[in-house]
Design a protein around this motif. Structure first.
Motif, PDB file in Angstrom:
ATOM      1  N   THR A  75     -19.291  -0.410 -31.006  1.00 18.47           N
ATOM      2  CA  THR A  75     -19.888  -1.743 -31.058  1.00 18.47           C
ATOM      3  C   THR A  75     -19.277  -2.712 -32.060  1.00 18.47           C
ATOM      4  O   THR A  75     -19.548  -3.897 -31.989  1.00 18.47           O
ATOM      5  CB  THR A  75     -21.388  -1.625 -31.395  1.00 18.47           C
ATOM      6  N   VAL A  76     -18.474  -2.239 -33.004  1.00 16.77           N
ATOM      7  CA  VAL A  76     -17.992  -3.153 -34.044  1.00 16.77           C
ATOM      8  C   VAL A  76     -17.090  -4.229 -33.443  1.00 16.77           C
ATOM      9  O   VAL A  76     -16.141  -3.937 -32.723  1.00 16.77           O
ATOM     10  CB  VAL A  76     -17.236  -2.383 -35.156  1.00 16.77           C
ATOM     11  N   THR A 121      -8.575 -11.417 -45.974  1.00 18.63           N
ATOM     12  CA  THR A 121      -9.742 -11.450 -45.086  1.00 18.63           C
ATOM     13  C   THR A 121      -9.383 -10.889 -43.713  1.00 18.63           C
ATOM     14  O   THR A 121     -10.123 -10.085 -43.142  1.00 18.63           O
ATOM     15  CB  THR A 121     -10.255 -12.903 -44.940  1.00 18.63           C
ATOM     16  N   ALA A 122      -8.231 -11.328 -43.194  1.00 19.32           N
ATOM     17  CA  ALA A 122      -7.774 -10.843 -41.883  1.00 19.32           C
ATOM     18  C   ALA A 122      -7.562  -9.331 -41.922  1.00 19.32           C
ATOM     19  O   ALA A 122      -7.970  -8.606 -41.011  1.00 19.32           O
ATOM     20  CB  ALA A 122      -6.481 -11.556 -41.486  1.00 19.32           C
ATOM     21  N   LEU A 123      -6.933  -8.842 -42.998  1.00 11.94           N
ATOM     22  CA  LEU A 123      -6.651  -7.412 -43.138  1.00 11.94           C
ATOM     23  C   LEU A 123      -7.940  -6.592 -43.140  1.00 11.94           C
ATOM     24  O   LEU A 123      -8.048  -5.573 -42.440  1.00 11.94           O
ATOM     25  CB  LEU A 123      -5.868  -7.168 -44.432  1.00 11.94           C
ATOM     26  N   TYR A 124      -8.939  -7.015 -43.921  1.00 17.27           N
ATOM     27  CA  TYR A 124     -10.200  -6.266 -44.005  1.00 17.27           C
ATOM     28  C   TYR A 124     -10.941  -6.281 -42.663  1.00 17.27           C
ATOM     29  O   TYR A 124     -11.489  -5.259 -42.244  1.00 17.27           O
ATOM     30  CB  TYR A 124     -11.100  -6.847 -45.106  1.00 17.27           C
ATOM     31  N   SER A 125     -10.948  -7.442 -42.004  1.00 13.41           N
ATOM     32  CA  SER A 125     -11.630  -7.544 -40.705  1.00 13.41           C
ATOM     33  C   SER A 125     -10.933  -6.661 -39.665  1.00 13.41           C
ATOM     34  O   SER A 125     -11.588  -5.982 -38.873  1.00 13.41           O
ATOM     35  CB  SER A 125     -11.653  -9.001 -40.230  1.00 13.41           C
ATOM     36  N   TRP A 126      -9.607  -6.693 -39.690  1.00 15.73           N
ATOM     37  CA  TRP A 126      -8.792  -5.861 -38.785  1.00 15.73           C
ATOM     38  C   TRP A 126      -9.052  -4.382 -39.053  1.00 15.73           C
ATOM     39  O   TRP A 126      -9.295  -3.598 -38.129  1.00 15.73           O
ATOM     40  CB  TRP A 126      -7.328  -6.218 -39.000  1.00 15.73           C
ATOM     41  N   ALA A 127      -9.017  -3.985 -40.335  1.00 18.31           N
ATOM     42  CA  ALA A 127      -9.163  -2.566 -40.691  1.00 18.31           C
ATOM     43  C   ALA A 127     -10.554  -2.045 -40.326  1.00 18.31           C
ATOM     44  O   ALA A 127     -10.696  -0.897 -39.880  1.00 18.31           O
ATOM     45  CB  ALA A 127      -8.903  -2.373 -42.186  1.00 18.31           C
ATOM     46  N   TYR A 128     -11.581  -2.887 -40.503  1.00 16.06           N
ATOM     47  CA  TYR A 128     -12.938  -2.433 -40.190  1.00 16.06           C
ATOM     48  C   TYR A 128     -13.090  -2.180 -38.688  1.00 16.06           C
ATOM     49  O   TYR A 128     -13.648  -1.166 -38.265  1.00 16.06           O
ATOM     50  CB  TYR A 128     -13.964  -3.461 -40.669  1.00 16.06           C
ATOM     51  N   ALA A 129     -12.537  -3.099 -37.900  1.00 17.94           N
ATOM     52  CA  ALA A 129     -12.567  -2.898 -36.440  1.00 17.94           C
ATOM     53  C   ALA A 129     -11.780  -1.648 -36.050  1.00 17.94           C
ATOM     54  O   ALA A 129     -12.242  -0.828 -35.245  1.00 17.94           O
ATOM     55  CB  ALA A 129     -12.011  -4.127 -35.730  1.00 17.94           C
ATOM     56  N   ARG A 130     -10.607  -1.469 -36.641  1.00 19.61           N
ATOM     57  CA  ARG A 130      -9.777  -0.310 -36.305  1.00 19.61           C
ATOM     58  C   ARG A 130     -10.455   0.998 -36.738  1.00 19.61           C
ATOM     59  O   ARG A 130     -10.364   2.009 -36.037  1.00 19.61           O
ATOM     60  CB  ARG A 130      -8.400  -0.428 -36.978  1.00 19.61           C
ATOM     61  N   HIS A 131     -11.111   0.979 -37.881  1.00 14.64           N
ATOM     62  CA  HIS A 131     -11.779   2.186 -38.400  1.00 14.64           C
ATOM     63  C   HIS A 131     -12.797   2.727 -37.395  1.00 14.64           C
ATOM     64  O   HIS A 131     -12.918   3.936 -37.203  1.00 14.64           O
ATOM     65  CB  HIS A 131     -12.473   1.848 -39.722  1.00 14.64           C
ATOM     66  N   PHE A 132     -13.509   1.799 -36.743  1.00 12.98           N
ATOM     67  CA  PHE A 132     -14.569   2.212 -35.818  1.00 12.98           C
ATOM     68  C   PHE A 132     -14.154   2.126 -34.353  1.00 12.98           C
ATOM     69  O   PHE A 132     -14.993   2.216 -33.458  1.00 12.98           O
ATOM     70  CB  PHE A 132     -15.831   1.365 -36.049  1.00 12.98           C
ATOM     71  N   GLY A 133     -12.853   1.937 -34.090  1.00 16.78           N
ATOM     72  CA  GLY A 133     -12.404   1.794 -32.705  1.00 16.78           C
ATOM     73  C   GLY A 133     -13.017   0.571 -32.051  1.00 16.78           C
ATOM     74  O   GLY A 133     -13.288   0.558 -30.853  1.00 16.78           O
ATOM     75  N   GLY A 134     -13.254  -0.475 -32.869  1.00 21.48           N
ATOM     76  CA  GLY A 134     -13.897  -1.691 -32.357  1.00 21.48           C
ATOM     77  C   GLY A 134     -12.887  -2.730 -31.913  1.00 21.48           C
ATOM     78  O   GLY A 134     -11.738  -2.418 -31.595  1.00 21.48           O
ATOM     79  N   GLU A 178      -2.174   3.457 -41.881  1.00 19.62           N
ATOM     80  CA  GLU A 178      -2.905   4.497 -41.143  1.00 19.62           C
ATOM     81  C   GLU A 178      -3.993   5.087 -42.037  1.00 19.62           C
ATOM     82  O   GLU A 178      -5.139   5.257 -41.612  1.00 19.62           O
ATOM     83  CB  GLU A 178      -1.904   5.585 -40.695  1.00 19.62           C
ATOM     84  N   GLN A 179      -3.627   5.387 -43.293  1.00 19.37           N
ATOM     85  CA  GLN A 179      -4.619   5.899 -44.246  1.00 19.37           C
ATOM     86  C   GLN A 179      -5.687   4.844 -44.519  1.00 19.37           C
ATOM     87  O   GLN A 179      -6.885   5.147 -44.578  1.00 19.37           O
ATOM     88  CB  GLN A 179      -3.934   6.284 -45.564  1.00 19.37           C
ATOM     89  N   TRP A 182      -9.739   5.148 -44.294  1.00 20.27           N
ATOM     90  CA  TRP A 182     -10.555   5.083 -45.513  1.00 20.27           C
ATOM     91  C   TRP A 182     -11.451   3.853 -45.586  1.00 20.27           C
ATOM     92  O   TRP A 182     -12.476   3.879 -46.254  1.00 20.27           O
ATOM     93  CB  TRP A 182      -9.645   5.038 -46.745  1.00 20.27           C
ATOM     94  N   PHE A 183     -11.036   2.753 -44.951  1.00 22.57           N
ATOM     95  CA  PHE A 183     -11.678   1.461 -45.253  1.00 22.57           C
ATOM     96  C   PHE A 183     -13.155   1.455 -44.892  1.00 22.57           C
ATOM     97  O   PHE A 183     -13.559   1.858 -43.800  1.00 22.57           O
ATOM     98  CB  PHE A 183     -10.979   0.315 -44.510  1.00 22.57           C
ATOM     99  N   ASN A 184     -13.958   1.013 -45.831  1.00 25.65           N
ATOM    100  CA  ASN A 184     -15.389   0.820 -45.593  1.00 25.65           C
ATOM    101  C   ASN A 184     -15.849  -0.399 -46.387  1.00 25.65           C
ATOM    102  O   ASN A 184     -15.093  -0.957 -47.178  1.00 25.65           O
ATOM    103  CB  ASN A 184     -16.184   2.073 -45.995  1.00 25.65           C
ATOM    104  N   LEU A 185     -17.082  -0.800 -46.145  1.00 20.80           N
ATOM    105  CA  LEU A 185     -17.607  -1.991 -46.817  1.00 20.80           C
ATOM    106  C   LEU A 185     -18.243  -1.649 -48.161  1.00 20.80           C
ATOM    107  O   LEU A 185     -18.494  -2.539 -48.965  1.00 20.80           O
ATOM    108  CB  LEU A 185     -18.622  -2.694 -45.901  1.00 20.80           C
TER     109      LEU A 185
END
Length: 466
Positions: free
Chosen positions: A5-6, A25-38, A287-288, A292-295
């Motif tokens: 759902t992300v 900002t773009a990097l964090y938003s991208w990484a959060y979506a990628r972390h959850f397969g969003g 990739e790491q 690892w990325f979380n809020l």
């Protein structure tokens, strides 16, 4: 938890370049979506017609491409969604969550002046807000109305910010903001709320200069019956002196960094740590980072931009980089400097020799240049190092060059034998050799340099000075 759902978004306004804060900002938003397969969405908020430019749009797209932050949907342009915004405005007018206001800009400014005089927060006073039993004023001829959002009068807007914690703003602090101008064009906060609703955004990460916009957007989303995203407001990036990042700190377009010789992986690694941490880890791949990325580990305090740290990381990634890839980046720089590639050593081999100590691609080109130009040693240095005591040893070296195996190890062994036979120490022959072969005193190890230049070039250059 969010496996399917992300949905995050990066939504820059094209009124300038993509800068470091926007890239983070773009990097964090991208990484959060990628972390959850969003899904990561790119949206260009181009409703500021006076300041938005096609060049700035292109600079944003170029910056995202250089960093490798690929989007799954978009880019969506707000100016192409005008019909949708007008449709929502019409619905809100029909439902009573918005109303027409016929106050002229002069009248609104007069209201604000009165409030300032009373020591109150300057705001629109609700003259045209429809309320039960209220008589609205008569319409002034020739005034085209704006559409205002009917903001709740009582209560508070509270959200738990994933960076800053719980934030509460009283509704009485917010006036009935304009959501459509007299010509019908919608305003920023309204467009953002409608876009986040339509695009089913679940997490909004953005700079903390947007904190004041959030309660307005939340109230609009609630009036639309929309689900609210989670919000996280990232603190700004400061210069090393603690002041807001500006051009004197190097706060330039992200695209200045490839021009200065930085690798995207170094910039990404650097930006990732500029407001987030994973224990003491300083160096990690994207990739790491995605894993690892979380809020939870976003920091609420402002980060400081440190050019030395970025240069250190860039050196690390240059050392790791494939030499063929580096050659593709270095060659255009060398060509601009007038490098000659005929009868010169292959560039990847040169880069393997010189890359350990450089911090940028431009420094790498400078370090490589000695292999791609005619040596012009300084006459005074030649006189100092190419002495009568050294010349016989250099002549013996030249003679031995004819049949020595042309490898670093064999050249090193041969040099030692020549030194032993003439009772000299290594610097006494290495310095003049460097001068006559490369034109400079400082080079990597002399045996490695000789090997790269090749037998013919070395013999020709030594002969010229003997």
């Amino acid at each position: 938890m969010f496996a399917m759902t992300v949905r995050t978004r990066f939504a820059p306004s094209p009124t300038g370049f993509l800068h470091l804060g926007g890239a983070r900002t773009a990097l964090y938003s991208w990484a959060y979506a990628r972390h959850f397969g969003g899904t990561f969405i790119l949206r260009i908020e181009d409703t500021d017609l006076e300041r938005s430019t096609p060049e700035a749009v292109q600079a944003i797209l170029d910056g995202m491409e250089w960093l490798g932050l690929s989007h799954d949907e978009g880019p969506f342009y707000q100016m192409q969604r005008m019909d949708r915004y007008r449709e929502v405005v019409k619905t809100m007018l029909e439902q009573g969550s918005a109303y027409l206001c016929y106050c002229s800009p002069i009248e609104v400014e007069a209201m604000r002046e009165r409030m300032r005089a009373l020591g109150e927060k300057p705001r629109y006073d609700g003259t045209w807000r429809p309320e039960p039993g209220k008589t609205l004023p008569s319409v002034t001829e020739g005034v085209t109305p704006v559409v205002r959002f009917k903001n709740p009068l009582d209560g508070e807007v509270t959200w738990v910010d994933v960076v800053k914690g719980s934030i509460t703003i009283a509704n009485k602090e917010l006036d009935d903001l304009v959501i459509a101008r007299p010509d019908g064009t919608p305003t920023y906060n309204f467009c953002v709320a409608v876009d986040d609703w339509d695009m089913k955004i679940t997490h909004v990460l953005r700079g903390d200069d947007h904190v004041n916009n959030t309660p307005r957007q939340i109230n609009i989303l609630r009036a639309l019956g929309a689900e609210l995203p989670q919000y996280g407001h990232l603190p700004m990036i400061l210069g090393a002196d603690g002041q807001k990042l500006s051009k004197r700190h190097g706060a330039v377009s992200v695209m200045e960094y490839p021009a200065q010789g930085y690798l995207p992986e170094a910039m990404l690694n650097y930006l990732a740590r500029l407001g987030w941490s994973h224990g003491d880890d300083e160096i990690f791949s994207m990739e790491q980072f995605k894993q690892w990325f979380n809020l939870e580990h976003l920091t609420a305090s402002a980060a400081q931009f440190n050019p030395e740290k970025l240069a250190w990381l860039n050196n690390h990634y240059i050392k790791l980089a494939d030499n063929e890839r580096l050659a593709g980046l270095v060659r255009p720089v060398l060509e601009r400097e007038g490098a000659r590639f005929e009868d010169a050593p292959a560039l990847p081999g040169v880069l393997a020799l010189v890359k350990d100590r450089v911090h940028t691609i431009n420094e790498l080109a400078d370090a490589s240049m000695l292999f791609y130009r005619e040596p012009k040693p300084d006459a005074a240095l030649l006189e100092q190092h190419l002495t009568d005591a050294v010349r016989p040893a250099l002549a013996a070296f030249a003679e031995r060059c004819k049949d020595v195996e042309w490898t670093k190890a064999a050249l090193a062994a041969m040099l030692k034998e020549v030194l032993g036979a003439h009772g000299l120490k290594m610097p006494q022959i290495a310095m003049p050799l460097r001068l006559v072969v490369t034109g400079q005193l400082q080079t990597p190890a002399i045996d490695a340099v000789l090997e790269l230049f090749g037998r013919d070039v070395v013999m020709a250059r030594v002969a010229k000075f003997l």
